[in-house]
Design a protein around this motif. Structure first.
Motif, short mmCIF file in Angstrom:
data_model
loop_
_atom_site.label_atom_id
_atom_site.label_comp_id
_atom_site.label_asym_id
_atom_site.label_seq_id
_atom_site.Cartn_x
_atom_site.Cartn_y
_atom_site.Cartn_z
N VAL A 41 27.06 -0.08 11.22
CA VAL A 41 27.40 1.05 12.07
C VAL A 41 26.49 2.22 11.71
N GLY A 42 25.92 2.86 12.72
CA GLY A 42 25.11 4.04 12.47
C GLY A 42 23.62 3.74 12.43
N ARG A 43 22.86 4.77 12.13
CA ARG A 43 21.41 4.65 12.12
C ARG A 43 20.96 3.82 10.92
N PRO A 44 19.83 3.11 11.06
CA PRO A 44 19.31 2.34 9.93
C PRO A 44 19.00 3.24 8.73
N ARG A 45 19.15 2.70 7.54
CA ARG A 45 18.73 3.41 6.33
C ARG A 45 17.23 3.26 6.14
N GLN A 46 16.67 4.10 5.26
CA GLN A 46 15.25 4.02 4.94
C GLN A 46 15.07 3.54 3.50
N ARG A 47 14.34 2.43 3.34
CA ARG A 47 14.03 1.95 2.00
C ARG A 47 12.70 2.56 1.56
N LEU A 48 12.67 3.11 0.37
CA LEU A 48 11.46 3.72 -0.16
C LEU A 48 10.54 2.66 -0.73
N LEU A 49 9.26 2.73 -0.38
CA LEU A 49 8.26 1.77 -0.86
C LEU A 49 7.03 2.52 -1.36
N LEU A 50 6.55 2.14 -2.51
CA LEU A 50 5.36 2.77 -3.06
C LEU A 50 4.13 2.28 -2.31
N ALA A 51 3.19 3.19 -2.07
CA ALA A 51 1.93 2.80 -1.43
C ALA A 51 1.28 1.66 -2.22
N GLU A 52 0.71 0.70 -1.51
CA GLU A 52 0.21 -0.52 -2.15
C GLU A 52 -0.82 -0.23 -3.24
N ARG A 53 -1.67 0.77 -3.04
CA ARG A 53 -2.71 1.06 -4.03
C ARG A 53 -2.12 1.57 -5.34
N LEU A 54 -0.85 1.99 -5.33
CA LEU A 54 -0.22 2.54 -6.53
C LEU A 54 0.59 1.50 -7.29
N HIS A 55 0.67 0.28 -6.75
CA HIS A 55 1.47 -0.76 -7.40
C HIS A 55 0.96 -1.11 -8.80
N LYS A 56 -0.32 -0.91 -9.04
CA LYS A 56 -0.92 -1.31 -10.31
C LYS A 56 -0.54 -0.37 -11.46
N PHE A 57 0.05 0.78 -11.14
CA PHE A 57 0.34 1.77 -12.18
C PHE A 57 1.75 1.58 -12.74
N ASP A 58 1.86 1.65 -14.06
CA ASP A 58 3.17 1.66 -14.70
C ASP A 58 3.81 3.04 -14.51
N ALA A 59 5.07 3.13 -14.88
CA ALA A 59 5.79 4.39 -14.67
C ALA A 59 5.14 5.55 -15.40
N ASP A 60 4.63 5.32 -16.60
CA ASP A 60 4.02 6.41 -17.36
C ASP A 60 2.65 6.81 -16.82
#
Length: 281
Positions: free
Chosen positions: A247-266
């Motif tokens: 029910v209601g509008r779809p939610r938005q899932r957050l996704l990191l830009a592909e070029r940033l996938h290689k970086f760890d959190a730090d």
């Protein structure tokens, strides 16, 4: 002898505080911006610190409030009844730390030292002066949630991985004050909200869940999360995908830009900052 105002000011304050009994009630008055930050960091190092009444100019505390990193530590100390902050619009001529039996002038400047005053009549007069100044002012509102509560609720309401990423980024970046992750339009993408969104994108969280969490703990409003999410999208640091619900509008899932996938959190905050700096050249 007490050395203050050097690059190791927090360590100097820690040494000073370690000589004060944890059952003491101390008064600190008149510290400026960097010294206030160093003192808060030092006080947070103790498992059983003395209780502190802290009075300084309102502009100093407002400056501190703009940096979630130090303000959330101060909020932790306030929540544990270790620290009470009050602000004044008056200039405080003498910067002091006053204990039950001594008054210690705090002098900023590399290599400068001071000796505590322990004469009982002098100390009593200083204590009375400080008490009078304290009673004239009301408590300062940090408007910042305690950092321990932020981490605890983040793990409970989203995930342990989300909490770990956020804590890592926040501690790595050191300060969320403006100027360290700003766009050309003046938006700070590496403040406490921006880091939460980047952490959420790393863990593919729903914007709805993340913004509701932030709103509940008074980190920021849902509107602030939404606005900064759009700014991060504009700069191609994250994207969203629609998640249908019954029910209601779809939610938005957050996704990191592909070029940033290689970086760890730090590493991620620095990658974002470097791109922002390069784009402004």
């Amino acid at each position: 002898m007490t050395l203050l105002g050097s690059p190791t000011a927090a360590a100097s304050y820690r040494t000073l505080l370690s000589d004060i009994d944890s059952s003491s009630n101390i008064f600190v008055g008149g510290l400026r911006e960097q010294s206030t930050e160093a003192f808060i960091n030092a006080l947070d190092m103790f498992d059983d610190p003395p209780a502190v009444r802290f009075l300084t100019n309102g502009s100093v505390l407002k400056w501190m409030r703009r940096d979630f990193h130090v303000a959330s530590l101060a909020a932790d100390l306030t929540a544990s009844d270790t620290l009470v902050l009050r602000d004044t619009e008056d200039d405080i001529e003498n910067t002091l730390l006053v204990t039950d039996d001594s008054a210690i002038p705090l002098i900023a400047g590399d290599g400068q030292t001071v000796t505590p005053e322990t004469d009982s009549e002098y100390v009593e007069a200083i204590q009375q002066h400080c008490s009078n100044a304290w009673e004239k002012h009301t408590e300062f509102n940090l408007r910042t949630p305690p950092r321990s509560r932020v981490y605890e609720t983040l793990a409970e309401q989203l995930s342990d991985d989300m909490q770990s990423d956020y804590q890592t980024m926040l501690e790595e970046i050191g300060s969320t004050r403006s100027g360290r992750g700003e766009t050309q339009d003046g938006d700070n993408l590496l403040n406490e909200v921006g880091l939460a969104l980047l952490s959420g994108a790393r863990q593919t969280e729903l914007l709805y869940d993340l913004s509701n969490w932030g709103d509940r703990i008074s980190l920021a409003s849902r509107a602030t999360f939404s606005r900064l999410k759009s700014k991060l999208e504009e700069h191609d640091f994250l994207e969203t995908e629609k998640v249908p619900i019954e029910v209601g509008r779809p939610r938005q899932r957050l996704l990191l830009a592909e070029r940033l996938h290689k970086f760890d959190a730090d590493e991620l905050p620095y990658a974002v900052r470097d791109e922002l700096e390069n784009s402004s050249d």
